[in-house]
Design an enzyme around this catalytic site. Sequence first.
Site, PDB file in Angstrom:
ATOM      1  N   LYS A 194       0.830  -1.281   0.056  1.00 14.84           N
ATOM      2  CA  LYS A 194      -0.136   0.003   0.134  1.00 14.84           C
ATOM      3  C   LYS A 194       0.767   1.271  -0.038  1.00 14.84           C
ATOM      4  O   LYS A 194       1.481   1.522   1.086  1.00 14.84           O
ATOM      5  CB  LYS A 194      -1.017   0.216   1.184  1.00 14.84           C
ATOM      6  CG  LYS A 194      -2.000   1.103   0.954  1.00 14.84           C
ATOM      7  CD  LYS A 194      -2.487   1.623   2.340  1.00 14.84           C
ATOM      8  CE  LYS A 194      -1.823   2.948   2.888  1.00 14.84           C
ATOM      9  NZ  LYS A 194      -1.654   4.065   2.048  1.00 14.84           N
ATOM     10  N   SER A 248       5.470   7.083   9.984  1.00 12.03           N
ATOM     11  CA  SER A 248       5.750   7.933  11.196  1.00 12.03           C
ATOM     12  C   SER A 248       5.557   6.908  12.516  1.00 12.03           C
ATOM     13  O   SER A 248       5.044   6.019  12.298  1.00 12.03           O
ATOM     14  CB  SER A 248       4.717   8.952  11.326  1.00 12.03           C
ATOM     15  OG  SER A 248       3.309   8.383  11.457  1.00 12.03           O
ATOM     16  N   THR A 249       6.335   7.556  13.650  1.00 12.93           N
ATOM     17  CA  THR A 249       6.203   6.687  14.841  1.00 12.93           C
ATOM     18  C   THR A 249       4.774   6.668  15.343  1.00 12.93           C
ATOM     19  O   THR A 249       4.216   5.481  15.704  1.00 12.93           O
ATOM     20  CB  THR A 249       6.975   7.424  15.714  1.00 12.93           C
ATOM     21  OG1 THR A 249       8.424   7.506  15.541  1.00 12.93           O
ATOM     22  CG2 THR A 249       6.902   6.741  17.006  1.00 12.93           C
ATOM     23  N   GLU A 270       9.929   1.032  10.346  1.00 12.32           N
ATOM     24  CA  GLU A 270      11.056   2.113  10.108  1.00 12.32           C
ATOM     25  C   GLU A 270      10.372   3.500  10.544  1.00 12.32           C
ATOM     26  O   GLU A 270       9.455   3.932   9.638  1.00 12.32           O
ATOM     27  CB  GLU A 270      11.419   2.018   8.663  1.00 12.32           C
ATOM     28  CG  GLU A 270      12.242   0.728   8.386  1.00 12.32           C
ATOM     29  CD  GLU A 270      13.546   0.545   8.854  1.00 12.32           C
ATOM     30  OE1 GLU A 270      14.230   1.473   9.407  1.00 12.32           O
ATOM     31  OE2 GLU A 270      14.306  -0.377   8.826  1.00 12.32           O
ATOM     32  N   CYS A 305      13.649  10.628   6.433  1.00 13.40           N
ATOM     33  CA  CYS A 305      13.575  10.219   8.061  1.00 13.40           C
ATOM     34  C   CYS A 305      14.709  10.513   8.763  1.00 13.40           C
ATOM     35  O   CYS A 305      14.769  10.639  10.185  1.00 13.40           O
ATOM     36  CB  CYS A 305      12.957   8.916   7.978  1.00 13.40           C
ATOM     37  SG  CYS A 305      14.248   7.747   6.976  1.00 13.40           S
ATOM     38  N   GLU A 403      10.017  15.720  15.194  1.00 15.19           N
ATOM     39  CA  GLU A 403      10.131  15.455  13.868  1.00 15.19           C
ATOM     40  C   GLU A 403       9.518  16.626  12.989  1.00 15.19           C
ATOM     41  O   GLU A 403       8.170  16.481  12.935  1.00 15.19           O
ATOM     42  CB  GLU A 403      10.043  14.087  13.462  1.00 15.19           C
ATOM     43  CG  GLU A 403      10.314  13.845  11.912  1.00 15.19           C
ATOM     44  CD  GLU A 403      10.081  12.507  11.462  1.00 15.19           C
ATOM     45  OE1 GLU A 403       9.251  12.076  11.678  1.00 15.19           O
ATOM     46  OE2 GLU A 403      10.979  12.116  10.834  1.00 15.19           O
TER      47      GLU A 403
HETATM   48  P1  NAD Z   1       2.463   8.100   7.911  1.00 14.48           P
HETATM   49  O1  NAD Z   1       2.746   7.336   9.216  1.00 14.48           O
HETATM   50  O2  NAD Z   1       1.332   9.285   8.104  1.00 14.48           O
HETATM   51  O3  NAD Z   1       2.189   7.361   6.742  1.00 14.48           O
HETATM   52  C1  NAD Z   1       2.882   6.121   6.116  1.00 14.48           C
HETATM   53  C2  NAD Z   1       1.938   5.028   5.647  1.00 14.48           C
HETATM   54  O4  NAD Z   1       0.972   4.943   6.723  1.00 14.48           O
HETATM   55  C3  NAD Z   1       1.118   5.666   4.562  1.00 14.48           C
HETATM   56  O5  NAD Z   1       0.957   4.726   3.620  1.00 14.48           O
HETATM   57  C4  NAD Z   1      -0.288   5.723   5.077  1.00 14.48           C
HETATM   58  O6  NAD Z   1      -1.493   5.806   4.373  1.00 14.48           O
HETATM   59  C5  NAD Z   1      -0.386   4.699   6.084  1.00 14.48           C
HETATM   60  N1  NAD Z   1      -1.186   5.125   7.369  1.00 14.48           N
HETATM   61  C6  NAD Z   1      -1.658   6.356   7.852  1.00 14.48           C
HETATM   62  N2  NAD Z   1      -2.422   5.964   8.881  1.00 14.48           N
HETATM   63  C7  NAD Z   1      -2.650   4.759   8.957  1.00 14.48           C
HETATM   64  C8  NAD Z   1      -3.427   4.154   9.980  1.00 14.48           C
HETATM   65  N3  NAD Z   1      -4.295   4.575  10.792  1.00 14.48           N
HETATM   66  N4  NAD Z   1      -3.634   2.901   9.831  1.00 14.48           N
HETATM   67  C9  NAD Z   1      -2.676   2.215   8.900  1.00 14.48           C
HETATM   68  N5  NAD Z   1      -2.075   2.752   7.974  1.00 14.48           N
HETATM   69  C10 NAD Z   1      -1.839   4.249   8.134  1.00 14.48           C
HETATM   70  O7  NAD Z   1       3.884   8.678   7.359  1.00 14.48           O
HETATM   71  P2  NAD Z   1       4.084   9.720   6.155  1.00 14.48           P
HETATM   72  O8  NAD Z   1       3.623  11.147   6.500  1.00 14.48           O
HETATM   73  O9  NAD Z   1       3.768   9.185   5.010  1.00 14.48           O
HETATM   74  O10 NAD Z   1       5.606   9.841   6.069  1.00 14.48           O
HETATM   75  C11 NAD Z   1       6.475  10.566   7.087  1.00 14.48           C
HETATM   76  C12 NAD Z   1       6.864   9.774   8.066  1.00 14.48           C
HETATM   77  O11 NAD Z   1       7.700   8.647   7.599  1.00 14.48           O
HETATM   78  C13 NAD Z   1       7.931  10.549   9.007  1.00 14.48           C
HETATM   79  O12 NAD Z   1       7.892  10.331  10.195  1.00 14.48           O
HETATM   80  C14 NAD Z   1       9.393   9.809   8.509  1.00 14.48           C
HETATM   81  O13 NAD Z   1      10.339   9.773   9.431  1.00 14.48           O
HETATM   82  C15 NAD Z   1       8.979   8.316   8.081  1.00 14.48           C
HETATM   83  N6  NAD Z   1       9.945   7.544   7.388  1.00 14.48           N
HETATM   84  C16 NAD Z   1      10.750   6.957   8.048  1.00 14.48           C
HETATM   85  C17 NAD Z   1      11.730   6.217   7.424  1.00 14.48           C
HETATM   86  C18 NAD Z   1      12.646   5.127   8.157  1.00 14.48           C
HETATM   87  O14 NAD Z   1      13.299   4.522   7.282  1.00 14.48           O
HETATM   88  N7  NAD Z   1      12.747   5.189   9.200  1.00 14.48           N
HETATM   89  C19 NAD Z   1      11.745   6.441   5.874  1.00 14.48           C
HETATM   90  C20 NAD Z   1      10.786   7.276   5.151  1.00 14.48           C
HETATM   91  C21 NAD Z   1      10.122   7.903   6.258  1.00 14.48           C
END
Ligand code: NAD
Length: 499
Positions: A194, A248-249, A270, A305, A403
Site C-alpha cells: 500500500k 511516522s512513529t 522504520e 527520515c 520531527e
Molecule cells: P504516515 O505514518 O502518516 O504514513 C505512512 C503510511 O502509513 C502511509 O501509507 C499511510 O497511508 C499509512 N497510514 C496512515 N495512517 C494509518 C493508519 N491509521 N493505519 C494504517 N496505515 C496508516 O507517514 P508519512 O507522513 O507518509 O511519512 C512521513 C514519516 O515517515 C516520517 O515520520 C518519517 O520519518 C517516516 N519515514 C521513516 C523512514 C525510515 O526508514 N525510518 C523512511 C521514510 C520516512
Amino acid sequence: MTVKIAESRDDWAAAAGALDLRNRAFVDGGFVDAISGETFDCVNPATGAVLTRVAACDAADVDVAVAAARRAFEAGVWSRAHPSKRKAVLLKLAALIRENLPELALLETLDTGKPIRDTLATDIPGAAAYVQWFAEAIDKLYDEVAPTAPGNLALVRREPLGVVGAVVPWNFPLDMAVWKCAPALAVGNSVVLKPAEQSPLTALRFAELAHLAGVPAGVLNVLPGFGPTAGKALGLHMDVDCLAFTGSTEVGKLFQIYSGQSNLKQVWLECGGKSPNLVFADCDDLDRAAEMAALGIFYNQGEVCSATSRLLVERSIADAFVAKLAARAGEVRLGDPLDPETTMGALIDERHADRVAGYIDAGKGTARLVRGGNRVTRGASGAFVEPTIFTDVARDAAILREEIFGPVLCVVPFDTEEEAIALANDSIYGLAASVWTANLSRAHRVAERLKVGTVSVNTVDAVSPATPFGGFKQSGFGRDLSLHAFDKFTGLKTTWIKY
Ligand code: NAD
C-alpha cells in the site's frame, strides 16, 4: 509513449502532459478498479493540479489482494521457484526500471513535488540498484547445519513467511516500496503493497513492470488507498503473515496494536527521526562540513527520515560555521520541480506545508531565525517552504524535539564531547547521526556512544544497499537493506533427522 530525458522545464511539462498514468489497483496480475468504485484525487503539490483520480481501495480490496497473494504463494509459482529463476526475473525488473528512468522520474516528481534532477539522479536509479542488489543475493544465501550429537542432523533453513503486507510513506515513494518488496520477493514471499495516498503513481507502474519482468500474477499486488482504511485493513488482516512499515512513529505504533488485535503477524517498523549532526572544532574541512550539513537537512525539502535536523556544533566555531551554513542555504534553488536547475521543490502537500509553517512560526518565539522562515506561494500552490535555520533554540522547544519533516534546521552549540553526546542522545528517536572530526579516536568514541542505527563520520546520511538501515528507540526496529533485511521476511525452520 516513451519518455526521454528532457533538457528544459517546458520539455518536461510537455512529456508530463502526454503521460499515460496508471491509476487503478494492481491485483492478481492486472489493473482493477476499487470494488467500491471510489477514487481519490492525485494532486501535483507543486501546482495544485489534479493529475488523475486513483482507485481508493479499502478492506474489501485488501481481502481480494491477500487471497490472490496467498493463492500464488501456496501454488509455489514464485515461492518454490528455483532461486535462479527469481533472480533472473528481478534482474529483468531492475533493467526495466532503468529503461523507464525518465518516465518513473517524471511520475515521482509530479506526484511528490521533488526536483526532477533528484528523481533522475537518485530516486529511480536507487530503486533499480536496490532491486538488483537483492536479486543478486538470492542464489548466495546458504542455510545452516547445527552442531548436534552423532547420529543427528539438524538443518536450520530460512523459509519465506507467506503474505507480506508493506505500507510505505510518500517521501521516497518508489525507493521505500522497493526496500520492502525487493527482499520480500527475493526470498519467495507474495506481497501486498500500500503506497501512501499522496504518492501512488510509481508504485502502480512498478507493479506493471514487475509483471512484465515475469513476476507471476498474485505475487505482487499494489493497493492505493488511505491509511485508516486500506492500511489498517492490511494491519488487521488474519492472513497477512508479516507487515513491514515505513512511516511516522505514531502510525507505527498502531501497527503493533493491529497485530495484537489480529493474528500476531510480525511487524517491522522504520519510523521517524530527529537526527543529530555533531561538528567538532577539530574537523579539518569545515567548508565541506557546512555543505554536507546543508544537504543533510535541505535535500528532498527536508522530507527525509534520517535528515540531520539538529546541528550540534562546538561553541568555538559555532558563529563561523553558521555563517558558512547560511551561505549554503542561500544557494538552494527553490522552484518548479520540473526545472532541471531546481534543487528544492514543493513539500508533499499544503497540509504538510501548514504543519511545517506552524513549527516555524512557533520557532520564531523560542529561537533566533537566521535564515528563511517563509512559506512561498507559486501559482496555485502554497506548498513551498524556504530553507530555514534557527539558532539559540530553547532546549524544550518543539522545533528541537519533534520531527518536522521539512527544511528546518536547529543549531545548538556545545562545549565538550560529553555534552555533545548527551545532547545527541536526548531524543525519543535513534535513527541516524553524523560526526565531523579529524580525530580518529574521537570518531570511534563518539560513534560508539550514539544510540542510533547509522553513524556517518565526516559525511551525512551514508546509505548503501549493502548496509543495514533502521533505528533504535522510537525510530523503530528491524533493518531494511543488506542481507539483514532477509531476517524480516523469512522464518527459521529447524528439521531434525535421526539416523
Ligand atoms: P504516515 O505514518 O502518516 O504514513 C505512512 C503510511 O502509513 C502511509 O501509507 C499511510 O497511508 C499509512 N497510514 C496512515 N495512517 C494509518 C493508519 N491509521 N493505519 C494504517 N496505515 C496508516 O507517514 P508519512 O507522513 O507518509 O511519512 C512521513 C514519516 O515517515 C516520517 O515520520 C518519517 O520519518 C517516516 N519515514 C521513516 C523512514 C525510515 O526508514 N525510518 C523512511 C521514510 C520516512
